[in-house]
Design a protein around this motif. Structure first.
Motif, PDB file in Angstrom:
ATOM      1  N   CYS A   1      -5.935   4.516  -4.866  1.00 49.45           N
ATOM      2  CA  CYS A   1      -5.336   3.368  -6.116  1.00 49.45           C
ATOM      3  C   CYS A   1      -6.260   2.094  -6.542  1.00 49.45           C
ATOM      4  CB  CYS A   1      -3.819   3.707  -5.493  1.00 49.45           C
ATOM      5  SG  CYS A   1      -3.112   1.816  -4.806  1.00 49.45           S
ATOM      6  N   GLY A   2      -6.509   1.684  -5.385  1.00 45.80           N
ATOM      7  CA  GLY A   2      -6.769   0.576  -5.688  1.00 45.80           C
ATOM      8  C   GLY A   2      -6.120  -0.976  -5.906  1.00 45.80           C
TER       9      GLY A   2
ATOM     10  N   VAL B   1      -1.785   2.189   4.417  1.00 37.75           N
ATOM     11  CA  VAL B   1      -3.175   1.991   5.485  1.00 37.75           C
ATOM     12  C   VAL B   1      -3.336   0.991   6.398  1.00 37.75           C
ATOM     13  CG1 VAL B   1      -5.530   1.431   4.901  1.00 37.75           C
ATOM     14  CG2 VAL B   1      -4.392   3.573   3.492  1.00 37.75           C
ATOM     15  N   TYR B   2      -2.330  -0.019   6.381  1.00 34.73           N
ATOM     16  CA  TYR B   2      -3.013  -1.395   6.701  1.00 34.73           C
ATOM     17  C   TYR B   2      -1.829  -1.839   7.309  1.00 34.73           C
ATOM     18  CZ  TYR B   2      -6.313  -1.970   3.116  1.00 34.73           C
ATOM     19  OH  TYR B   2      -7.575  -1.605   2.139  1.00 34.73           O
TER      20      TYR B   2
ATOM     21  N   CYS C   1      -6.216   6.731   2.948  1.00 34.59           N
ATOM     22  CA  CYS C   1      -6.318   5.695   1.449  1.00 34.59           C
ATOM     23  C   CYS C   1      -5.969   7.118   0.333  1.00 34.59           C
ATOM     24  CB  CYS C   1      -7.308   5.289   0.932  1.00 34.59           C
ATOM     25  SG  CYS C   1      -7.324   4.366   0.171  1.00 34.59           S
ATOM     26  N   ILE C   2      -5.030   6.497  -0.661  1.00 35.55           N
ATOM     27  CA  ILE C   2      -5.484   7.735  -2.133  1.00 35.55           C
ATOM     28  C   ILE C   2      -6.034   6.690  -3.156  1.00 35.55           C
ATOM     29  CG2 ILE C   2      -3.059   8.305  -1.100  1.00 35.55           C
ATOM     30  CD1 ILE C   2      -1.397   6.635  -3.234  1.00 35.55           C
TER      31      ILE C   2
ATOM     32  N   CYS D   1      -5.180  -2.821  -3.138  1.00 39.20           N
ATOM     33  CA  CYS D   1      -4.911  -4.270  -2.073  1.00 39.20           C
ATOM     34  C   CYS D   1      -6.144  -4.090  -2.883  1.00 39.20           C
ATOM     35  CB  CYS D   1      -5.540  -2.795  -1.132  1.00 39.20           C
ATOM     36  SG  CYS D   1      -6.337  -1.697  -1.119  1.00 39.20           S
TER      37      CYS D   1
ATOM     38  N   TRP E   1     -13.515  -3.176  -1.001  1.00 37.39           N
ATOM     39  CA  TRP E   1     -12.845  -2.216  -1.627  1.00 37.39           C
ATOM     40  C   TRP E   1     -13.841  -1.471  -2.134  1.00 37.39           C
ATOM     41  CZ3 TRP E   1     -11.729   1.022  -6.663  1.00 37.39           C
ATOM     42  CH2 TRP E   1     -10.576   1.837  -6.308  1.00 37.39           C
TER      43      TRP E   1
ATOM     44  N   CYS F   1       1.440  -1.240   0.163  1.00 34.16           N
ATOM     45  CA  CYS F   1      -0.582   1.044  -0.123  1.00 34.16           C
ATOM     46  C   CYS F   1       1.380   1.484   0.150  1.00 34.16           C
ATOM     47  CB  CYS F   1      -0.752  -0.082   1.449  1.00 34.16           C
ATOM     48  SG  CYS F   1      -1.646   1.859   1.019  1.00 34.16           S
TER      49      CYS F   1
HETATM   50  S1  SF4 Z   1      -6.804   1.700  -2.429  1.00 39.64           S
HETATM   51 FE1  SF4 Z   1      -4.121   2.123  -2.472  1.00 39.64          FE
HETATM   52  S2  SF4 Z   1      -3.922   3.092  -1.109  1.00 39.64           S
HETATM   53 FE2  SF4 Z   1      -5.813   2.625  -0.395  1.00 39.64          FE
HETATM   54  S3  SF4 Z   1      -5.493   1.449   1.024  1.00 39.64           S
HETATM   55 FE3  SF4 Z   1      -5.496  -0.259  -0.975  1.00 39.64          FE
HETATM   56  S4  SF4 Z   1      -3.639  -0.003  -1.517  1.00 39.64           S
HETATM   57 FE4  SF4 Z   1      -3.616   2.188  -0.031  1.00 39.64          FE
END
Ligand code: SF4
Ligand SMILES: Cc1cc2nc3c(=O)[nH]c(=O)nc-3n(C[C@H](O)[C@H](O)[C@H](O)COP(=O)(O)OP(=O)(O)OC[C@H]3O[C@@H](n4cnc5c(N)ncnc54)[C@H](O)[C@@H]3O)c2cc1C
Ligand code: SF4
Lengths: 94, 448
Positions: free
Chosen positions: A66-67, A46-47, A63-64, A69, A80, A42
């Motif tokens: 990005c997708g 975040v985790y 969280c930015i 995770c 998500w 990540c």
């Molecule tokens: S979406 Fe990206 S920034 Fe957000 S928790 Fe998942 S990996 Fe991290």
């Protein structure tokens, strides 16, 4: 010139939603997850796995969006969705 | 934007009772190009974006190309917010503390201009504003959570607003690389980790004069630098682009490799910033923004079907990125335009089934999108078969070592030097046969 991740995230405007848009589906899956790779891939830290509490914590306000995770957790253990409209990050440059 | 935007926000309930000819999800380059095309032709279009404004959630390297946007808006560069006109492109192959470099600089890139550097927050707002001015109704700060379907046909969208259902004759999905809607529709499955890369980026401010001197630029001239190597042996590509008074520096690595290496993405960026070739360029600069985003890397083989009854899908949502040439925005714009044109045709015919919307698939197939992606369709397989450590770690290092030896004047006979250079490369590839195989595979991968 390299900064901590906290300093980096501080540069992004963030409007927190009341509820997390990221949900660990099953903490038990995390307990048995050998790699706990969400703690690494990540880009916003975040985790975090807490061995004493046997729990993955989710700092969703970092969280930015990005997708990564969603598709990188080996057990697809992260539910998500996008933050509600107008919430989450707003870049100023992009 | 602001006035109509606020009134619309509160007027969502009223809006919901209206019908649209077309609903576009996502106001990135693909969505805005589609909305612009349809609104210009007189269709009643809703342009939905989850960010506070178009561009709020978006980043790229980034380079914007003249051609495909020009097909949409003649002389667009005279009014769009751009950074610098790219006249020089460099490629760096990095070793631990060294670099082998290639570049091309040409005054002919000025007239007609070929490409510019840019920043998405400004650019996306501008392109969306063109769609708005053409008559598209902006509905921002709104997430489309679901597609509404009737008898297998997409007839509208459900949003996260109160009474937030919108109905239309067709829906254009331009929701970017994550494309939750494409997945919900079953157009594509969840991307595998080797179908996407994760890029992290920083925008670093530097006094204009210093920036121009360091990159050998005058006035509005710009330079782009891509680099491979120095990514901890992960398949990846770095970039350093010149803006007016900032530098965009970033590095993207394949998510499957990132998973394996257990390295934090921003640590890859930190390491790159320490490389002597890069450190000197950004020295004394101030980081203005950190960001991250996925990039579609699956290319040709990952492209899903592009249309169905009541829907079409464009841009990143359909994996339309040419990673070898770092082209994405132009594929997004071109696909958005083609989808828009097909929507206009469907509107004229009053047929929104795949029979008419399939025209979009056919047009993409004849365009550079399909052809260029097809040419490079082997790349994905090459990465899959080859060890990333070899391609992105050992080989770049070996090339640097060979160059070092070759240019070092130490009395060793040149013949010996040549032998040693070849040996270094061969060992890095894992032996003679492997070097040959890599050469052949690599050639095939880029010659579809
Ligand atoms: S979406 Fe990206 S920034 Fe957000 S928790 Fe998942 S990996 Fe991290
Ligand atoms: C680091 C990086 C460097 C790159 N460099 C370059 C480059 O130099 N040159 C180049 O041409 N391309 C580059 N690209 C690729 C380029 O950015 C993309 O190909 C392009 O942005 C795709 O446009 P799009 O409109 O399809 O998707 P996006 O630009 O991602 O737009 C999608 C939009 O949809 C919105 N959205 C998503 N889901 C929903 C929903 N459910 N409801 C409402 N709104 C939604 C998003 O907020 C977003 O605004 C780069 C990409 C990255 C990440
Ligand atoms: S990688 Fe997935 S399963 Fe493993 S700890 Fe993280 S969220 Fe849990």
């Amino acid at each position: 010139m390299s900064q901590s991740i906290e300093e980096r995230l501080f540069m992004i405007r963030y409007k927190a939603a009341e509820q997390s848009h990221l949900i660990i589906k099953d903490q038990d899956t995390c307990l048995h997850c050998k790699t706990k790779e969400c703690n690494f891939f990540c880009p916003a830290d975040v985790y975090d796995w807490h061995p004493d509490e046997k729990k993955t914590s989710v700092a969703f306000e970092n969280c930015i969006e990005c997708g990564t995770c969603r598709l990188a957790c080996p057990d697809y253990n992260i539910e998500w969705v996008y933050p509600t409209g107008g919430h989450g990050i707003t870049y100023k440059l992009g | 934007m602001t006035v109509s935007h606020t009134s619309l926000r509160s007027g969502m309930g009223i809006l919901a009772e209206e019908r649209f000819d077309a609903i576009v999800v996502g106001a990135g380059p693909a969505g805005s190009a589609a909305a612009y095309t349809m609104a210009t032709a007189g269709l009643k279009v809703a342009l939905i974006e989850r960010g506070e404004f178009p561009g709020a959630k978006n980043i790229f390297g980034g380079v914007l190309y003249r051609k495909q946007l020009e097909d949409l808006i003649p002389e667009w560069w005279k009014e769009a917010p751009l950074e610098r006109a790219v006249i020089e492109q460099r490629m760096w192959i990095l070793g631990k503390e060294s670099a082998v470099t290639f570049s091309h600089r040409n005054e002919r890139y000025k007239e007609p201009p070929n490409a510019w550097t840019g920043l998405r927050v400004k650019f996306d707002q501008w392109l969306a504003s063109k769609a708005e001015k053409a008559g598209a109704v902006p509905i921002y700060e709104t997430v489309v959570t679901e597609l509404i379907r009737e008898n297998g046909r997409v007839v509208g969208v459900r949003t996260d607003r109160d009474q937030g259902d919108l109905y239309g004759d067709l829906v254009v999905l331009a929701d970017g690389v994550n494309s939750l809607l494409g997945k919900s529709l079953g157009v594509h499955k969840e991307w595998a980790p080797d179908e996407v890369s994760l890029a992290v980026k920083e925008v670093i401010a530097l006094p204009k004069e210093k920036l121009q001197d360091r990159f050998n630029l005058e006035d509005n001239e710009g330079c782009t630098i891509e680099f491979i190597g120095d990514t901890f042996g992960m398949a990846g590509l770095g970039f350093m682009y010149t803006n007016q008074d900032t530098i965009s520096l970033g590095v993207g690595v394949m998510v499957n490799d990132l998973k394996k290496k257990r390295i934090k993405p921003y640590e890859v960026l930190d390491a790159v910033k320490q490389h002597p070739s890069i450190r000197r360029m950004i020295q004394g600069g101030e980081v203005k923004e950190y960001s991250g985003h996925l990039i579609p890397e699956g290319g040709f083989t990952s492209m899903p079907p592009l249309s169905g009854d009541g829907w079409m899908i464009c841009g990143d949502a359909a994996q339309m990125v040419n990673a070898v040439h770092r082209e994405g925005t132009n594929l997004a714009v071109a696909s958005g335009k083609m989808a828009g044109e097909t929507a206009v045709l469907a509107h004229q015919r009053g047929d929104y089934s795949i029979k008419t919307l399939g025209e979009y698939d056919r047009n993409v197939k004849e365009s550079f999108i399909h052809n260029d992606l097809k040419k490079y369709r082997g790349i994905h397989g090459l990465f899959k078969e080859m060890n990333s450590d070899t391609l992105f770690g050992n080989l770049p290092q070996a090339l640097n070592d060979a160059a070092y030896e070759w240019l070092l004047v130490d009395g060793v006979f040149k013949k010996e030097k040549q032998k040693k250079a070849i040996r270094t490369l061969r060992n890095a590839a894992g032996g003679n046969i492997d070097l040959l195989r890599l050469g052949i595979k690599g050639w095939r991968a880029i010659n579809g």
